[in-house]
Motif scaffolding. Structure first.
Motif, PDB file in Angstrom:
ATOM      1  N   ALA A  28       0.835  -1.208   0.000  1.00  0.00           N
ATOM      2  CA  ALA A  28       0.000   0.000   0.000  1.00  0.00           C
ATOM      3  C   ALA A  28       0.867   1.254   0.000  1.00  0.00           C
ATOM      4  CB  ALA A  28      -0.938  -0.009   1.206  1.00  0.00           C
ATOM      5  N   HIS A  29       1.935   1.237   0.787  1.00  0.00           N
ATOM      6  CA  HIS A  29       2.851   2.368   0.844  1.00  0.00           C
ATOM      7  C   HIS A  29       3.468   2.620  -0.538  1.00  0.00           C
ATOM      8  CE1 HIS A  29       6.761   4.137   2.802  1.00  0.00           C
ATOM      9  NE2 HIS A  29       5.957   5.099   2.431  1.00  0.00           N
ATOM     10  N   THR A  30       3.816   1.551  -1.219  1.00  0.00           N
ATOM     11  CA  THR A  30       4.409   1.670  -2.545  1.00  0.00           C
ATOM     12  C   THR A  30       3.392   2.225  -3.546  1.00  0.00           C
ATOM     13  OG1 THR A  30       5.806  -0.225  -2.004  1.00  0.00           O
ATOM     14  CG2 THR A  30       5.664   0.391  -4.332  1.00  0.00           C
ATOM     15  N   GLU A  46       0.943   4.116  -2.807  1.00  0.00           N
ATOM     16  CA  GLU A  46       0.769   5.528  -2.454  1.00  0.00           C
ATOM     17  C   GLU A  46       1.840   6.394  -3.128  1.00  0.00           C
ATOM     18  OE1 GLU A  46       1.852   6.565   1.545  1.00  0.00           O
ATOM     19  OE2 GLU A  46       0.367   8.163   1.640  1.00  0.00           O
ATOM     20  N   HIS A  47       3.083   5.951  -3.056  1.00  0.00           N
ATOM     21  CA  HIS A  47       4.167   6.744  -3.642  1.00  0.00           C
ATOM     22  C   HIS A  47       4.026   6.853  -5.159  1.00  0.00           C
ATOM     23  CE1 HIS A  47       7.557   7.402  -0.584  1.00  0.00           C
ATOM     24  NE2 HIS A  47       6.525   6.966   0.131  1.00  0.00           N
ATOM     25  N   ILE A  48       3.788   5.715  -5.821  1.00  0.00           N
ATOM     26  CA  ILE A  48       3.699   5.747  -7.290  1.00  0.00           C
ATOM     27  C   ILE A  48       2.426   6.466  -7.720  1.00  0.00           C
ATOM     28  CG2 ILE A  48       3.629   4.369  -9.409  1.00  0.00           C
ATOM     29  CD1 ILE A  48       5.008   2.100  -7.811  1.00  0.00           C
ATOM     30  N   GLU A  53      13.255  11.658   1.647  1.00  0.00           N
ATOM     31  CA  GLU A  53      11.955  11.926   1.035  1.00  0.00           C
ATOM     32  C   GLU A  53      10.772  11.268   1.734  1.00  0.00           C
ATOM     33  OE1 GLU A  53      13.023  12.229  -3.672  1.00  0.00           O
ATOM     34  OE2 GLU A  53      13.199  10.251  -2.773  1.00  0.00           O
ATOM     35  N   CYS A  54      11.020  10.345   2.638  1.00  0.00           N
ATOM     36  CA  CYS A  54       9.944   9.524   3.194  1.00  0.00           C
ATOM     37  C   CYS A  54      10.281   9.147   4.629  1.00  0.00           C
ATOM     38  CB  CYS A  54       9.769   8.271   2.332  1.00  0.00           C
ATOM     39  SG  CYS A  54       8.608   7.075   3.005  1.00  0.00           S
ATOM     40  N   GLY A  55       9.248   8.987   5.455  1.00  0.00           N
ATOM     41  CA  GLY A  55       9.456   8.670   6.863  1.00  0.00           C
ATOM     42  C   GLY A  55       9.765   7.211   7.143  1.00  0.00           C
ATOM     43  N   TYR A 100      10.282   0.747   3.687  1.00  0.00           N
ATOM     44  CA  TYR A 100       9.039   0.006   3.919  1.00  0.00           C
ATOM     45  C   TYR A 100       8.241  -0.047   2.620  1.00  0.00           C
ATOM     46  CZ  TYR A 100       5.160  -1.541   6.942  1.00  0.00           C
ATOM     47  OH  TYR A 100       4.172  -2.256   7.567  1.00  0.00           O
ATOM     48  N   MET A 101       8.750  -0.806   1.670  1.00  0.00           N
ATOM     49  CA  MET A 101       8.204  -0.855   0.313  1.00  0.00           C
ATOM     50  C   MET A 101       8.112  -2.298  -0.155  1.00  0.00           C
ATOM     51  SD  MET A 101       7.698   2.269  -0.786  1.00  0.00           S
ATOM     52  CE  MET A 101       8.147   3.941  -0.290  1.00  0.00           C
ATOM     53  N   ASP A 102       7.170  -2.546  -1.050  1.00  0.00           N
ATOM     54  CA  ASP A 102       7.011  -3.860  -1.668  1.00  0.00           C
ATOM     55  C   ASP A 102       6.473  -3.646  -3.086  1.00  0.00           C
ATOM     56  OD1 ASP A 102       6.327  -6.381  -2.560  1.00  0.00           O
ATOM     57  OD2 ASP A 102       4.950  -6.825  -0.914  1.00  0.00           O
TER      58      ASP A 102
END
Ligand SMILES: [Zn+2]
Length: 151
Positions: free
Chosen positions: A48-50, A52-54, A117-119, A123-125
């Protein structure tokens, strides 16, 4: 305390799909429900975090960038909120389709995934993000309606 509007929707009835969930003046909140709540597996938070970024990067560089207010994951990990200014369901459907197709085949660096750039930048997948996006667009989103009209 009052129960907030989004909890008043019976989540047992929700299917995967794109929903209008709130209208506040010219701001419209769309629920991008990527999996069926409490039935299908939710996303993992790294995926989900990934997304969000893309997704945020694509939306803020796209043709409707000036009307995109917010894009971020639901805490339950079954989808995303997309808040826009004055864009109707048909337009948003095409925006979401385009963004999710691009996420499903993303093979570039994850935008904003550096320490400055990120907190939680590790924490990416990406593989999980691609799979979750592909799952969402892989079958028709037959459930598109105004949640508030269902009540
Ligand atoms: Zn981040």
């Amino acid at each position: 305390m009052e129960r907030i509007t989004s909890f008043s929707v019976d989540h047992r009835l929700l299917k995967k799909g794109l929903y209008v969930s709130r209208i506040d003046g010219d701001l419209i909140t769309y629920d991008i429900r990527m999996t069926q709540p409490n039935v299908e597996p939710a996303m993992n938070p790294q995926a989900a975090h990934t997304i969000e970024h893309i997704g945020a990067t694509l939306l803020r560089n796209g043709p409707y960038k000036d009307q995109v207010i917010y894009f971020g994951p639901m805490g339950c990990m079954t989808g995303f909120y997309l808040i826009v200014r004055d864009l109707d369901l048909e337009v948003v459907k095409n925006i979401v389709k385009d963004v999710y197709e691009k996420i499903a085949s993303w093979d570039q660096e994850i935008p904003g995934a550096k320490m400055e750039e990120c907190g939680n930048y590790t924490y990416m997948d990406l593989q999980g993000a691609r799979q979750a996006a592909q799952y969402f667009i892989s079958s028709p989103w037959e459930h598109q309606y105004h949640l508030l009209e269902e009540k």
